[in-house]
Design an enzyme around this catalytic site. Structure first.
Site, PDB file in Angstrom:
ATOM      1  N   LYS A 154       2.203  -3.402   7.356  1.00 24.04           N
ATOM      2  CA  LYS A 154       2.379  -3.594   5.914  1.00 24.04           C
ATOM      3  C   LYS A 154       3.829  -3.299   5.516  1.00 24.04           C
ATOM      4  O   LYS A 154       4.415  -4.005   4.689  1.00 24.04           O
ATOM      5  CB  LYS A 154       1.425  -2.682   5.124  1.00 24.04           C
ATOM      6  CG  LYS A 154      -0.047  -3.020   5.244  1.00 24.04           C
ATOM      7  CD  LYS A 154      -0.410  -4.387   4.682  1.00 24.04           C
ATOM      8  CE  LYS A 154      -0.357  -4.444   3.170  1.00 24.04           C
ATOM      9  NZ  LYS A 154      -0.815  -5.784   2.667  1.00 24.04           N
TER      10      LYS A 154
ATOM     11  N   THR B  38       0.818  -1.208   0.000  1.00 25.97           N
ATOM     12  CA  THR B  38       0.000   0.000   0.000  1.00 25.97           C
ATOM     13  C   THR B  38       0.855   1.263   0.000  1.00 25.97           C
ATOM     14  O   THR B  38       1.996   1.243   0.484  1.00 25.97           O
ATOM     15  CB  THR B  38      -0.912  -0.004   1.248  1.00 25.97           C
ATOM     16  OG1 THR B  38      -1.492   1.289   1.407  1.00 25.97           O
ATOM     17  CG2 THR B  38      -0.139  -0.327   2.525  1.00 25.97           C
ATOM     18  N   ASP B  39       0.267   2.353  -0.486  1.00 27.44           N
ATOM     19  CA  ASP B  39       0.981   3.642  -0.454  1.00 27.44           C
ATOM     20  C   ASP B  39       1.202   4.130   0.983  1.00 27.44           C
ATOM     21  O   ASP B  39       2.036   4.992   1.236  1.00 27.44           O
ATOM     22  CB  ASP B  39       0.227   4.704  -1.269  1.00 27.44           C
ATOM     23  CG  ASP B  39      -1.195   4.983  -0.794  1.00 27.44           C
ATOM     24  OD1 ASP B  39      -1.658   4.342   0.171  1.00 27.44           O
ATOM     25  OD2 ASP B  39      -1.861   5.848  -1.410  1.00 27.44           O
ATOM     26  N   GLU B  40       0.431   3.540   1.935  1.00 27.38           N
ATOM     27  CA  GLU B  40       0.541   4.012   3.324  1.00 27.38           C
ATOM     28  C   GLU B  40       1.907   3.727   3.933  1.00 27.38           C
ATOM     29  O   GLU B  40       2.253   4.299   4.963  1.00 27.38           O
ATOM     30  CB  GLU B  40      -0.568   3.390   4.188  1.00 27.38           C
ATOM     31  CG  GLU B  40      -1.945   3.789   3.734  1.00 27.38           C
ATOM     32  CD  GLU B  40      -3.012   3.702   4.818  1.00 27.38           C
ATOM     33  OE1 GLU B  40      -2.667   3.611   6.004  1.00 27.38           O
ATOM     34  OE2 GLU B  40      -4.191   3.739   4.451  1.00 27.38           O
TER      35      GLU B  40
ATOM     36  N   TYR C 152      -1.499  -0.358  11.281  1.00 26.98           N
ATOM     37  CA  TYR C 152      -1.750  -1.013   9.985  1.00 26.98           C
ATOM     38  C   TYR C 152      -0.581  -0.786   9.028  1.00 26.98           C
ATOM     39  O   TYR C 152      -0.005  -1.736   8.486  1.00 26.98           O
ATOM     40  CB  TYR C 152      -3.049  -0.505   9.355  1.00 26.98           C
ATOM     41  CG  TYR C 152      -3.157  -0.799   7.881  1.00 26.98           C
ATOM     42  CD1 TYR C 152      -3.333  -2.108   7.417  1.00 26.98           C
ATOM     43  CD2 TYR C 152      -3.054   0.221   6.926  1.00 26.98           C
ATOM     44  CE1 TYR C 152      -3.406  -2.396   6.063  1.00 26.98           C
ATOM     45  CE2 TYR C 152      -3.125  -0.054   5.565  1.00 26.98           C
ATOM     46  CZ  TYR C 152      -3.307  -1.360   5.137  1.00 26.98           C
ATOM     47  OH  TYR C 152      -3.366  -1.633   3.783  1.00 26.98           O
TER      48      TYR C 152
HETATM   49  P1  NAD Z   1     -10.254  -6.542   2.861  1.00 25.87           P
HETATM   50  O1  NAD Z   1     -10.171  -6.268   4.328  1.00 25.87           O
HETATM   51  O2  NAD Z   1     -11.479  -6.174   2.110  1.00 25.87           O
HETATM   52  O3  NAD Z   1     -10.011  -8.104   2.597  1.00 25.87           O
HETATM   53  C1  NAD Z   1      -9.029  -8.844   3.260  1.00 25.87           C
HETATM   54  C2  NAD Z   1      -9.328 -10.330   3.058  1.00 25.87           C
HETATM   55  O4  NAD Z   1      -8.276 -11.063   3.695  1.00 25.87           O
HETATM   56  C3  NAD Z   1     -10.642 -10.798   3.679  1.00 25.87           C
HETATM   57  O5  NAD Z   1     -11.329 -11.645   2.791  1.00 25.87           O
HETATM   58  C4  NAD Z   1     -10.215 -11.573   4.916  1.00 25.87           C
HETATM   59  O6  NAD Z   1     -11.109 -12.619   5.278  1.00 25.87           O
HETATM   60  C5  NAD Z   1      -8.866 -12.111   4.470  1.00 25.87           C
HETATM   61  N1  NAD Z   1      -7.974 -12.412   5.598  1.00 25.87           N
HETATM   62  C6  NAD Z   1      -7.723 -11.630   6.680  1.00 25.87           C
HETATM   63  N2  NAD Z   1      -6.871 -12.261   7.510  1.00 25.87           N
HETATM   64  C7  NAD Z   1      -6.579 -13.459   6.936  1.00 25.87           C
HETATM   65  C8  NAD Z   1      -5.751 -14.551   7.300  1.00 25.87           C
HETATM   66  N3  NAD Z   1      -5.042 -14.542   8.434  1.00 25.87           N
HETATM   67  N4  NAD Z   1      -5.677 -15.618   6.465  1.00 25.87           N
HETATM   68  C9  NAD Z   1      -6.394 -15.656   5.314  1.00 25.87           C
HETATM   69  N5  NAD Z   1      -7.199 -14.644   4.936  1.00 25.87           N
HETATM   70  C10 NAD Z   1      -7.288 -13.561   5.720  1.00 25.87           C
HETATM   71  O7  NAD Z   1      -8.965  -5.861   2.252  1.00 25.87           O
HETATM   72  P2  NAD Z   1      -8.768  -5.159   0.819  1.00 25.87           P
HETATM   73  O8  NAD Z   1      -9.180  -3.744   0.918  1.00 25.87           O
HETATM   74  O9  NAD Z   1      -9.331  -6.029  -0.233  1.00 25.87           O
HETATM   75  O10 NAD Z   1      -7.178  -5.180   0.719  1.00 25.87           O
HETATM   76  C11 NAD Z   1      -6.498  -6.292   0.139  1.00 25.87           C
HETATM   77  C12 NAD Z   1      -4.999  -6.017   0.159  1.00 25.87           C
HETATM   78  O11 NAD Z   1      -4.708  -4.835  -0.578  1.00 25.87           O
HETATM   79  C13 NAD Z   1      -4.456  -5.794   1.570  1.00 25.87           C
HETATM   80  O12 NAD Z   1      -3.183  -6.418   1.634  1.00 25.87           O
HETATM   81  C14 NAD Z   1      -4.313  -4.276   1.676  1.00 25.87           C
HETATM   82  O13 NAD Z   1      -3.264  -3.937   2.540  1.00 25.87           O
HETATM   83  C15 NAD Z   1      -3.983  -3.917   0.235  1.00 25.87           C
HETATM   84  N6  NAD Z   1      -4.392  -2.559  -0.222  1.00 25.87           N
HETATM   85  C16 NAD Z   1      -5.684  -2.131  -0.025  1.00 25.87           C
HETATM   86  C17 NAD Z   1      -6.060  -0.882  -0.540  1.00 25.87           C
HETATM   87  C18 NAD Z   1      -7.480  -0.370  -0.378  1.00 25.87           C
HETATM   88  O14 NAD Z   1      -7.743   0.783  -0.749  1.00 25.87           O
HETATM   89  N7  NAD Z   1      -8.420  -1.148   0.122  1.00 25.87           N
HETATM   90  C19 NAD Z   1      -5.128  -0.095  -1.233  1.00 25.87           C
HETATM   91  C20 NAD Z   1      -3.820  -0.572  -1.387  1.00 25.87           C
HETATM   92  C21 NAD Z   1      -3.472  -1.826  -0.899  1.00 25.87           C
HETATM   93  O1  DAU Z   2      -4.100   4.166   0.713  1.00 26.07           O
HETATM   94  C1  DAU Z   2      -4.363   2.815   0.696  1.00 26.07           C
HETATM   95  C2  DAU Z   2      -5.163   2.422   1.912  1.00 26.07           C
HETATM   96  O2  DAU Z   2      -6.492   2.925   1.724  1.00 26.07           O
HETATM   97  C3  DAU Z   2      -5.191   0.920   2.148  1.00 26.07           C
HETATM   98  O3  DAU Z   2      -3.889   0.473   2.421  1.00 26.07           O
HETATM   99  C4  DAU Z   2      -6.139   0.572   3.311  1.00 26.07           C
HETATM  100  O4  DAU Z   2      -6.240  -0.835   3.441  1.00 26.07           O
HETATM  101  C5  DAU Z   2      -7.508   1.145   3.007  1.00 26.07           C
HETATM  102  O5  DAU Z   2      -8.394   0.884   4.077  1.00 26.07           O
HETATM  103  C6  DAU Z   2      -7.413   2.651   2.760  1.00 26.07           C
HETATM  104  O6  DAU Z   2      -7.026   3.326   3.960  1.00 26.07           O
HETATM  105  P1  DAU Z   2      -7.670   4.753   4.368  1.00 26.07           P
HETATM  106  O7  DAU Z   2      -7.501   4.933   5.812  1.00 26.07           O
HETATM  107  O8  DAU Z   2      -7.174   5.822   3.453  1.00 26.07           O
HETATM  108  O9  DAU Z   2      -9.215   4.456   3.959  1.00 26.07           O
HETATM  109  P2  DAU Z   2     -10.594   4.787   4.707  1.00 26.07           P
HETATM  110  O10 DAU Z   2     -11.677   4.475   3.747  1.00 26.07           O
HETATM  111  O11 DAU Z   2     -10.637   4.185   6.069  1.00 26.07           O
HETATM  112  O12 DAU Z   2     -10.524   6.359   4.893  1.00 26.07           O
HETATM  113  C7  DAU Z   2     -10.364   7.219   3.771  1.00 26.07           C
HETATM  114  C8  DAU Z   2     -10.288   8.642   4.304  1.00 26.07           C
HETATM  115  O13 DAU Z   2     -11.575   9.006   4.812  1.00 26.07           O
HETATM  116  C9  DAU Z   2      -9.315   8.832   5.464  1.00 26.07           C
HETATM  117  O14 DAU Z   2      -8.724  10.117   5.353  1.00 26.07           O
HETATM  118  C10 DAU Z   2     -10.206   8.762   6.707  1.00 26.07           C
HETATM  119  C11 DAU Z   2     -11.513   9.339   6.209  1.00 26.07           C
HETATM  120  N1  DAU Z   2     -12.735   8.816   6.832  1.00 26.07           N
HETATM  121  C12 DAU Z   2     -12.915   7.461   6.867  1.00 26.07           C
HETATM  122  C13 DAU Z   2     -14.051   6.914   7.436  1.00 26.07           C
HETATM  123  C14 DAU Z   2     -14.234   5.416   7.488  1.00 26.07           C
HETATM  124  C15 DAU Z   2     -13.708   9.684   7.325  1.00 26.07           C
HETATM  125  O15 DAU Z   2     -13.547  10.911   7.265  1.00 26.07           O
HETATM  126  N2  DAU Z   2     -14.840   9.138   7.871  1.00 26.07           N
HETATM  127  C16 DAU Z   2     -15.057   7.796   7.966  1.00 26.07           C
HETATM  128  O16 DAU Z   2     -16.103   7.363   8.497  1.00 26.07           O
END
Ligand code: NAD
Ligand code: DAU
Length: 342
Positions: free
Chosen positions: A161, A129-131, A157
């Site tokens: 990562k 992730t970019d985080e 988190y």
């Molecule tokens: P998500 O939380 O929607 O899904 C995670 C999945 O992993 C779920 O199905 C969960 O059951 C499974 N899981 C959790 N723990 C596990 C374990 N111990 N063994 C097997 N399965 C397990 O997450 P997402 O948003 O789909 O993110 C997927 C990946 O992409 C993550 O690695 C996250 O860090 C990365 N990522 C997410 C974003 C975003 O914006 N959501 C952006 C960049 C990178």
């Molecule tokens: O940048 C990539 C990341 O994006 C991934 O690595 C993470 O897995 C994914 O969850 C996401 O993280 P963020 O923290 O950026 O996403 P989130 O949707 O939780 O929040 C987006 C922005 O909105 C953040 O600045 C917090 C804000 N927010 C979020 C929630 C849930 C609010 O203001 N109100 C809310 O209720």
């Protein structure tokens, strides 16, 4: 004879892993895909329903931290490619309870890579992730994260990562594990769990409920449609250079307030629903990716801008109220149990 490859996709019952399973299973009917997922609160078998009976797809309910089970699976299946999406992914939950993030995100990665070392694979890919780069100031729009930006994390988190990324690089250098890492910006699109900003706002706006905005709403995220994340990973796994990191993003920076107002406008709901609430602890200010490397080296181009992607995403949410309501009611957990009984 057809040249068939076998893929292990972890975390495929989640948001991005689920979209990736759909994309790969439908795009490559001659390849085999095994999905392993622990089905935590974020995993939903209903997400995999459209592909669950396809001949080139298999679902295995397992935890990536279960070393014996993971090794057995590798021994039986003999994977060519391993793509690790499985993670605890929600920043707010990591602030409440960091331990499970370290367990799954770091130790789970170690377990998978140990299995790769023992049984041999062509490529291990870590979905990061970019985080891991921390945040950028709001008043420097000229700054972007590149692959050379130092790791500098804010939340449990992102620290978990980043730790996993360092471990992947250590396994590459020390053991010669063939691997790549991708770091993507915020995703949105179908099957997005409704605890994250965009699906949460859509759900609450439809119900005319207050929309919680952390702090002032000025924090910036760089939004990429999940489809574009999937095509980028597919390209990196097949054509990326061994040991390399690739940033993924499409220059779609928006403040949280802009995102929320766009959704309200599309839904015809009033801005008076916006409610400012206590800020997230350690809240990152701005994420902004420089995707030059993947674009020039691998020829990747996103299909969607935020303007073209958000409409279809809202439409998907409107058309899949059952999927969302099953999560809110907890019905999706019951569906999983019944599915196993069947
Ligand atoms: P998500 O939380 O929607 O899904 C995670 C999945 O992993 C779920 O199905 C969960 O059951 C499974 N899981 C959790 N723990 C596990 C374990 N111990 N063994 C097997 N399965 C397990 O997450 P997402 O948003 O789909 O993110 C997927 C990946 O992409 C993550 O690695 C996250 O860090 C990365 N990522 C997410 C974003 C975003 O914006 N959501 C952006 C960049 C990178
Ligand atoms: O940048 C990539 C990341 O994006 C991934 O690595 C993470 O897995 C994914 O969850 C996401 O993280 P963020 O923290 O950026 O996403 P989130 O949707 O939780 O929040 C987006 C922005 O909105 C953040 O600045 C917090 C804000 N927010 C979020 C929630 C849930 C609010 O203001 N109100 C809310 O209720």
């Amino acid at each position: 004879m057809i040249n068939m490859s076998k893929f292990l996709i972890t975390g495929g019952a989640g948001f991005i892993g689920g979209n990736f399973c759909h994309y790969m299973v439908n795009t490559y009917p001659n390849d085999q895909f095994v999905c392993i997922d622990a089905l935590t609160y974020a995993g939903n078998l209903e997400t995999l329903e459209p592909i669950i009976n396809k001949p080139n797809f298999k679902f295995v309910h397992e935890n990536i931290c279960n070393r014996d089970a993971v090794f057995k699976l590798f021994e039986e299946e003999k994977f060519d490619y391993v793509i690790n999406f499985a993670a605890e992914s929600h920043v707010d939950r990591s602030i409440e309870n960091p331990g499970i993030f370290l367990q799954t995100n770091i130790m789970g990665t170690e377990t998978l890579m140990d299995a790769c070392r023992k049984y041999g694979i062509k490529r291990y890919h870590q979905v990061s992730t970019d985080e891991v780069y921390g945040d950028l100031p709001l008043d420097r729009p000229d700054l972007f994260f590149t692959e050379n930006t130092p790791i500098h994390t804010s939340s449990p988190y992102s620290a978990s990562k980043a730790s996993a990324d360092l471990l992947v690089q250590a396994y590459h250098r020390t053991f010669g594990l063939p691997c790549t890492i991708s770091r993507c910006s915020n995703n949105y699109g179908p099957y997005h769990f409704p605890e994250k900003l965009i699906p949460l706002i859509i759900k609450k706006a439809l119900a005319n409920e207050p929309l919680p905005i952390y702090g002032t709403g000025a924090n910036v995220r760089d939004w990429l449609h999940v489809y574009d994340h999937c095509t980028a990973i597919d390209l990196i796994v097949r054509k990326g250079r061994d040991g390399e990191v690739y940033n993924i993003g499409g220059h779609n920076e928006r403040t949280n307030l802009e995102v929320v107002k766009t959704i309200l406008k599309e839904l015809g709901k009033p801005e008076s629903l916006i409610t400012y609430v206590k800020d997230r602890a350690g809240h990152d200010l701005r994420y902004a990716m420089d995707p030059t490397k993947i674009m020039t080296e691998l020829g990747w181009k996103p299909k969607y801008t935020f303007e073209t992607g958000i409409g279809p995403t809202i439409k998907w949410n409107l058309e899949h109220q059952n999927w969302i309501n099953h999560i809110i009611s907890g019905e999706y957990m019951r569906f999983m149990k019944e599915n196993y009984n069947r």
